[in-house]
Design a protein around this motif. Structure first.
Motif, PDB file in Angstrom:
ATOM      1  N   GLU A 141       2.113  -0.197   4.756  1.00 41.18           N
ATOM      2  CA  GLU A 141       1.591  -0.505   3.436  1.00 41.18           C
ATOM      3  C   GLU A 141       0.422  -1.477   3.443  1.00 41.18           C
ATOM      4  O   GLU A 141      -0.265  -1.627   2.431  1.00 41.18           O
ATOM      5  CB  GLU A 141       2.712  -1.085   2.561  1.00 41.18           C
ATOM      6  CG  GLU A 141       3.943  -0.196   2.432  1.00 41.18           C
ATOM      7  CD  GLU A 141       3.675   1.062   1.642  1.00 41.18           C
ATOM      8  OE1 GLU A 141       2.678   1.093   0.895  1.00 41.18           O
ATOM      9  OE2 GLU A 141       4.448   2.031   1.780  1.00 41.18           O
ATOM     10  N   LEU A 257      17.605  -7.040  -5.071  1.00 41.07           N
ATOM     11  CA  LEU A 257      17.146  -5.667  -5.232  1.00 41.07           C
ATOM     12  C   LEU A 257      17.847  -5.045  -6.435  1.00 41.07           C
ATOM     13  O   LEU A 257      19.060  -5.160  -6.591  1.00 41.07           O
ATOM     14  CB  LEU A 257      17.443  -4.855  -3.975  1.00 41.07           C
ATOM     15  CG  LEU A 257      16.840  -5.372  -2.660  1.00 41.07           C
ATOM     16  CD1 LEU A 257      17.100  -4.368  -1.553  1.00 41.07           C
ATOM     17  CD2 LEU A 257      15.353  -5.647  -2.800  1.00 41.07           C
ATOM     18  N   SER A 259      17.239  -1.854  -9.824  1.00 41.98           N
ATOM     19  CA  SER A 259      16.432  -0.875 -10.545  1.00 41.98           C
ATOM     20  C   SER A 259      15.913  -1.437 -11.866  1.00 41.98           C
ATOM     21  O   SER A 259      15.075  -0.815 -12.521  1.00 41.98           O
ATOM     22  CB  SER A 259      17.263   0.389 -10.816  1.00 41.98           C
ATOM     23  OG  SER A 259      18.416   0.072 -11.587  1.00 41.98           O
ATOM     24  N   LEU A 262      11.345  -6.369 -13.162  1.00 43.97           N
ATOM     25  CA  LEU A 262      11.225  -7.697 -12.548  1.00 43.97           C
ATOM     26  C   LEU A 262      11.651  -8.792 -13.516  1.00 43.97           C
ATOM     27  O   LEU A 262      11.296  -8.778 -14.698  1.00 43.97           O
ATOM     28  CB  LEU A 262       9.776  -7.914 -12.105  1.00 43.97           C
ATOM     29  CG  LEU A 262       9.428  -9.259 -11.491  1.00 43.97           C
ATOM     30  CD1 LEU A 262      10.158  -9.452 -10.175  1.00 43.97           C
ATOM     31  CD2 LEU A 262       7.917  -9.376 -11.292  1.00 43.97           C
ATOM     32  N   GLY A 279      12.640  -6.417  -9.094  1.00 49.29           N
ATOM     33  CA  GLY A 279      11.728  -5.385  -9.553  1.00 49.29           C
ATOM     34  C   GLY A 279      11.480  -4.291  -8.538  1.00 49.29           C
ATOM     35  O   GLY A 279      10.539  -3.505  -8.681  1.00 49.29           O
ATOM     36  N   THR A 280      12.305  -4.226  -7.508  1.00 50.43           N
ATOM     37  CA  THR A 280      12.176  -3.212  -6.471  1.00 50.43           C
ATOM     38  C   THR A 280      13.529  -3.009  -5.812  1.00 50.43           C
ATOM     39  O   THR A 280      14.397  -3.894  -5.874  1.00 50.43           O
ATOM     40  CB  THR A 280      11.135  -3.613  -5.406  1.00 50.43           C
ATOM     41  OG1 THR A 280      11.033  -2.587  -4.409  1.00 50.43           O
ATOM     42  CG2 THR A 280      11.535  -4.911  -4.720  1.00 50.43           C
ATOM     43  N   GLN A 281      13.698  -1.858  -5.184  1.00 50.68           N
ATOM     44  CA  GLN A 281      14.915  -1.587  -4.421  1.00 50.68           C
ATOM     45  C   GLN A 281      14.633  -1.533  -2.925  1.00 50.68           C
ATOM     46  O   GLN A 281      15.470  -1.085  -2.154  1.00 50.68           O
ATOM     47  CB  GLN A 281      15.540  -0.276  -4.904  1.00 50.68           C
ATOM     48  CG  GLN A 281      16.066  -0.365  -6.336  1.00 50.68           C
ATOM     49  CD  GLN A 281      16.636   0.943  -6.845  1.00 50.68           C
ATOM     50  OE1 GLN A 281      15.920   1.922  -7.026  1.00 50.68           O
ATOM     51  NE2 GLN A 281      17.948   0.954  -7.072  1.00 50.68           N
ATOM     52  N   LYS A 282      13.449  -2.007  -2.528  1.00 50.24           N
ATOM     53  CA  LYS A 282      13.055  -2.041  -1.121  1.00 50.24           C
ATOM     54  C   LYS A 282      13.055  -3.487  -0.626  1.00 50.24           C
ATOM     55  O   LYS A 282      12.339  -4.328  -1.172  1.00 50.24           O
ATOM     56  CB  LYS A 282      11.676  -1.415  -0.937  1.00 50.24           C
ATOM     57  CG  LYS A 282      11.601   0.066  -1.250  1.00 50.24           C
ATOM     58  CD  LYS A 282      10.174   0.576  -1.170  1.00 50.24           C
ATOM     59  CE  LYS A 282       9.578   0.392   0.225  1.00 50.24           C
ATOM     60  NZ  LYS A 282       8.202   0.947   0.299  1.00 50.24           N
ATOM     61  N   ALA A 285       9.672  -4.973   0.276  1.00 51.52           N
ATOM     62  CA  ALA A 285       8.721  -5.146  -0.820  1.00 51.52           C
ATOM     63  C   ALA A 285       9.016  -6.361  -1.688  1.00 51.52           C
ATOM     64  O   ALA A 285       8.158  -6.796  -2.464  1.00 51.52           O
ATOM     65  CB  ALA A 285       8.701  -3.893  -1.692  1.00 51.52           C
ATOM     66  N   ALA A 286      10.212  -6.929  -1.571  1.00 44.14           N
ATOM     67  CA  ALA A 286      10.616  -8.012  -2.463  1.00 44.14           C
ATOM     68  C   ALA A 286       9.644  -9.197  -2.476  1.00 44.14           C
ATOM     69  O   ALA A 286       9.268  -9.671  -3.554  1.00 44.14           O
ATOM     70  CB  ALA A 286      12.036  -8.475  -2.118  1.00 44.14           C
ATOM     71  N   VAL A 289       6.360  -8.204  -4.467  1.00 44.89           N
ATOM     72  CA  VAL A 289       6.573  -7.954  -5.889  1.00 44.89           C
ATOM     73  C   VAL A 289       6.886  -9.246  -6.640  1.00 44.89           C
ATOM     74  O   VAL A 289       6.464  -9.430  -7.786  1.00 44.89           O
ATOM     75  CB  VAL A 289       7.708  -6.924  -6.088  1.00 44.89           C
ATOM     76  CG1 VAL A 289       8.004  -6.729  -7.568  1.00 44.89           C
ATOM     77  CG2 VAL A 289       7.333  -5.596  -5.446  1.00 44.89           C
ATOM     78  N   CYS A 290       7.601 -10.161  -6.014  1.00 43.63           N
ATOM     79  CA  CYS A 290       8.083 -11.372  -6.688  1.00 43.63           C
ATOM     80  C   CYS A 290       7.129 -12.557  -6.609  1.00 43.63           C
ATOM     81  O   CYS A 290       7.432 -13.625  -7.159  1.00 43.63           O
ATOM     82  CB  CYS A 290       9.432 -11.794  -6.091  1.00 43.63           C
ATOM     83  SG  CYS A 290      10.774 -10.613  -6.357  1.00 43.63           S
TER      84      CYS A 290
END
Length: 323
Positions: A141, A257, A259, A262, A279-282, A285-286, A289-290
């Motif tokens: 990514e 994590l 669904s 955020l 705000g993510t389930q990965k 990625a946390a 995103v945070c």
């Protein structure tokens, strides 16, 4: 796998050391333009796959370290082992090349002497080193997702000093928990600042709570807030006392994590603090995103608290209307 002067080619993907910027690794025209995907191929030599993964991990780590040193002017601080003597141990900050060491950390310029708030970042456990949340996310990514560079840039712009821990590259036999304990005694507790905030991802949350168990009075006194990002810690399986539990309740926030959007509340009787959706389930990625939410939380915790308002009832006021 092929090697070029400033690139690594794996499965047709050319990863370049970019000159400037932190957007990640580019794929040159002529190569596939798709992000790198980790796939299992039946019949493929597992040793060869492992070697290629290790080469990519090393290449990405070295690139992030070059960004830290050349663009952000961070310095690498080696960690000498503590000097044992009767009655305990004494940490020695002096290190000479060739001396035994227990790994290293990265710090922003002047962090040891600065009175600015010190931001400490602790990553997950595994094959991820200083400056990275996930080298696999960085490969697929980009560095904006997988590295700590965006946090570092944001922190410096907001006036923080920064310390990047390196719990997965300690000395022989040293656990991530030992690394955090050693860094606290050697560096964090000696910094001029009296204000520290911590971001802990995955197993890094367990590492911080272990430090709170080992150094409760010092951590409570010096750390103003901690942000847990999909953390692995457990208040029920780590020997926290009542003081530590109460401190976490009032000084920490946990993003999990989910669904849900955020920052939406995610209730749990065992959370021990305010728990929000990441705000993510990965997992990887946390942190990305945070990030803005984490810094807003720190800003709130570091801002001066208004004095508590209360009414004083005087004898004359209380007797009004009475005969």
């Amino acid at each position: 796998m092929e090697r070029h002067a400033h690139a690594l080619i794996i499965h047709g993907h050319r990863y370049n050391n970019l000159d400037g910027g932190d957007g990640g690794f580019s794929w040159e025209p002529g190569d596939t333009q798709e992000p790198f995907v980790f796939r299992f191929q039946r019949g493929r030599d597992l040793d060869a796959t492992q070697r290629e993964d290790q080469a990519l991990c090393l290449h990405i780590t070295q690139h992030v370290h070059s960004l830290l040193e050349e663009q952000l002017h961070f310095f690498k601080l080696y960690l000498p082992p503590p000097i044992h003597h009767k009655g305990g141990h004494r940490a020695n900050l002096r290190y000479h090349q060739g001396d035994p060491c227990l790994g290293y950390v990265y710090m922003s310029p002047g962090a040891l002497e600065s009175t600015a708030t010190l931001l400490v970042l602790v990553q997950d456990r595994g094959t991820v080193h200083c400056g990275l949340w996930s080298w696999r996310a960085a490969a697929s990514e980009g560095l904006a997702m997988g590295s700590m560079i965006p946090y570092v840039r944001k922190a410096l712009a907001d006036g923080y000093s920064v310390l990047l821990m390196n719990p997965n590259q300690g000395g022989v036999g040293e656990t991530p928990e030992d690394h955090a304990h050693h860094v606290w005694d050697l560096i964090t507790s000696r910094c001029t600042t009296s204000r520290v905030v911590v971001i802990a991802h995955g197993y890094g949350g367990l590492v911080f709570v272990d430090l709170l168990c080992r150094r409760p009075q010092e951590v409570v006194r010096q750390v103003w807030a901690v942000a847990f990002l999909d953390s692995s810690h457990s208040l029920w399986h780590q020997p926290l006392g009542a003081v530590g539990r109460e401190w976490l309740r009032t000084h920490s926030r946990r993003w999990v994590l989910s669904s849900k959007p955020l920052n939406q509340p995610v209730g749990s009787l065992k959370a021990g603090c305010l728990q929000m959706s990441a705000g993510t389930q990965k997992h990887e990625a946390a942190p990305s995103v945070c990030m803005e939410s984490v810094f807003k939380f720190f800003s709130k915790m570091l801002s001066p608290k208004p004095p508590t308002s209360f009414n004083i009832v005087t004898r004359s006021r209380s007797s009004v209307g009475q005969v």
